[in-house]
Design a protein around this motif. Structure first.
Motif, mmCIF file in Angstrom:
data_model
loop_
_atom_site.group_PDB
_atom_site.id
_atom_site.type_symbol
_atom_site.label_atom_id
_atom_site.label_comp_id
_atom_site.label_asym_id
_atom_site.label_seq_id
_atom_site.Cartn_x
_atom_site.Cartn_y
_atom_site.Cartn_z
ATOM 1 N N LEU A 298 34.851 15.704 -42.302
ATOM 2 C CA LEU A 298 35.114 14.307 -41.947
ATOM 3 C C LEU A 298 35.808 13.577 -43.087
ATOM 4 O O LEU A 298 36.855 12.931 -42.894
ATOM 5 C CB LEU A 298 33.808 13.601 -41.601
ATOM 6 C CG LEU A 298 33.879 12.068 -41.484
ATOM 7 C CD1 LEU A 298 34.751 11.661 -40.305
ATOM 8 C CD2 LEU A 298 32.486 11.467 -41.349
ATOM 9 N N ILE B 169 30.549 13.902 -33.118
ATOM 10 C CA ILE B 169 30.738 12.518 -33.566
ATOM 11 C C ILE B 169 31.804 12.455 -34.657
ATOM 12 O O ILE B 169 32.644 11.551 -34.684
ATOM 13 C CB ILE B 169 29.414 11.930 -34.072
ATOM 14 C CG1 ILE B 169 28.416 11.794 -32.909
ATOM 15 C CG2 ILE B 169 29.635 10.568 -34.725
ATOM 16 C CD1 ILE B 169 27.043 11.341 -33.347
ATOM 17 N N THR C 238 35.313 10.393 -34.624
ATOM 18 C CA THR C 238 35.615 9.458 -35.712
ATOM 19 C C THR C 238 36.985 9.733 -36.317
ATOM 20 O O THR C 238 37.759 8.802 -36.591
ATOM 21 C CB THR C 238 34.532 9.543 -36.794
ATOM 22 O OG1 THR C 238 33.248 9.274 -36.223
ATOM 23 C CG2 THR C 238 34.808 8.545 -37.912
ATOM 24 N N CYS C 239 37.299 11.003 -36.520
ATOM 25 C CA CYS C 239 38.601 11.370 -37.098
ATOM 26 C C CYS C 239 39.747 10.958 -36.177
ATOM 27 O O CYS C 239 40.761 10.424 -36.635
ATOM 28 C CB CYS C 239 38.649 12.870 -37.357
ATOM 29 S SG CYS C 239 37.546 13.445 -38.677
ATOM 30 N N HIS D 79 40.035 7.105 -36.216
ATOM 31 C CA HIS D 79 40.645 6.607 -37.456
ATOM 32 C C HIS D 79 42.149 6.837 -37.461
ATOM 33 O O HIS D 79 42.923 5.955 -37.863
ATOM 34 C CB HIS D 79 40.002 7.295 -38.658
ATOM 35 C CG HIS D 79 40.692 7.019 -39.950
ATOM 36 N ND1 HIS D 79 41.626 7.892 -40.490
ATOM 37 C CD2 HIS D 79 40.617 5.971 -40.808
ATOM 38 C CE1 HIS D 79 42.083 7.394 -41.619
ATOM 39 N NE2 HIS D 79 41.488 6.233 -41.840
#
Length: 312
Positions: A73, A167, A171-172, A175
């Motif tokens: 991450l 998750i 998130t990556c 972003h």
């Protein structure tokens, strides 16, 4: 007096953010540094080659055992931020390709190409991590009971480790989408690369990348230390990348239009990667003496399952 104070405060702020605010637009001057160009090309090929052992190791063994989702991450978000940072900082070089020859354009964009390849290769590692995530660690172990389960309860819940990995993937992607959208808005609709909002956004991405890169290897170092195995991590990859970081940083330092926010990330990453490399080599030879393969997990570190051998 007040004007002087405001001017000094503005100069201090610019210094803290890495002198990214440039009031004078850059001229389209063809770069002519053959040494830097040669180093950049060498690093691009070396970068791709250095990642191949890691990609091959995961695919050949069909497992990404040993990787920390938090390490991936931080690496992906840091790489995305760094990639967008240098695009914003060198957007003038991108626009200058309209008036330069193909060779001069490629030479001027080598900094973007280097960081872009770094980002793409690391994202591929993360993709392989998800594709080859151990099946035995995706679902909780179903404990047999004397009570017959209803059909609706036969589906065992996913493990916390697999849930965290999903998750992290979301998130990556989020972003990347948000950062790309903001960058396009600033470049196309706000005022271009010379606008103060674009410059400060580039500085923010650079600082964010630096901070995350400083923390990136800590979860992986902790996981590798705790598991006492190398897992799917590639020692040859780290042996190629760690010394190559020195040349990589140098090529970015001497490139026009970049500042410390573009190269300090990779210097910190190289130091931490060297620490992880030392740890992996230590566990590799230790486990070799004990007759444990790199992809084996010591029996004392895991709970027995229905697939655990009765005799070790």
């Amino acid at each position: 007096m007040e004007t002087s104070l405001n001017k000094n405060a503005h100069e201090i702020l610019i210094s803290v953010l890495g002198n990214v605010v440039d009031t004078e637009p850059r001229q389209c001057i063809p770069p002519d540094d053959k040494t830097t160009m040669f180093i950049s090309i060498f690093l691009c090929f070396g970068l791709v080659i250095s990642y191949l052992p890691q990609h091959y190791r995961i695919i050949a063994n069909k497992t990404s055992e040993g990787f920390s989702a938090w390490f991936l991450l931080l690496g992906v978000v840091s790489g995305t931020s760094s990639f967008l940072n240098i695009i914003l900082l060198q957007w003038d070089a991108v626009m200058c390709c309209k008036s330069l020859t193909t060779g001069a354009c490629i030479e001027g964009l080598m900094g973007i190409v280097q960081i872009g390849l770094q980002w793409a290769c690391f994202c591929l590692v993360f993709t392989l991590f998800l594709l080859y995530f151990p099946e035995s660690k995706k679902r909780e172990i179903h404990s047999p009971t004397l009570v017959v389960d209803l059909p609706s309860k036969l589906e065992t819940p996913i493990t916390n480790e697999w849930r965290v990995s999903l998750i992290v993937a979301a998130t990556c992607i989020g972003h990347l989408a948000i950062s790309f959208f903001i960058s396009v808005i600033l470049l196309v609709f706000v005022g271009g690369p010379e606008h103060w909002q674009t410059n400060y956004w580039a500085a923010f991405l650079g600082v964010l990348s630096m901070v995350l890169a400083s923390l990136q290897y800590l979860p992986q170092i902790y996981k590798t230390w705790k598991s006492k195995t190398v897992g799917a991590l590639s020692i040859p990859m780290m042996m190629l990348q760690t010394p190559g970081t020195v040349l990589f940083v140098y090529s970015l330092v001497v490139r026009p239009g970049t500042n410390w926010t573009a190269w300090l990330t990779y210097m910190v990453t190289g130091i931490l990667q060297g620490t992880l490399l030392t740890l992996c080599i230590t566990w590799h030879f230790r486990n070799k003496r004990l007759g444990i393969r790199d992809l084996d997990t010591p029996a004392t570190d895991v709970d027995p399952t229905e697939t655990t051998r009765l005799l070790q």
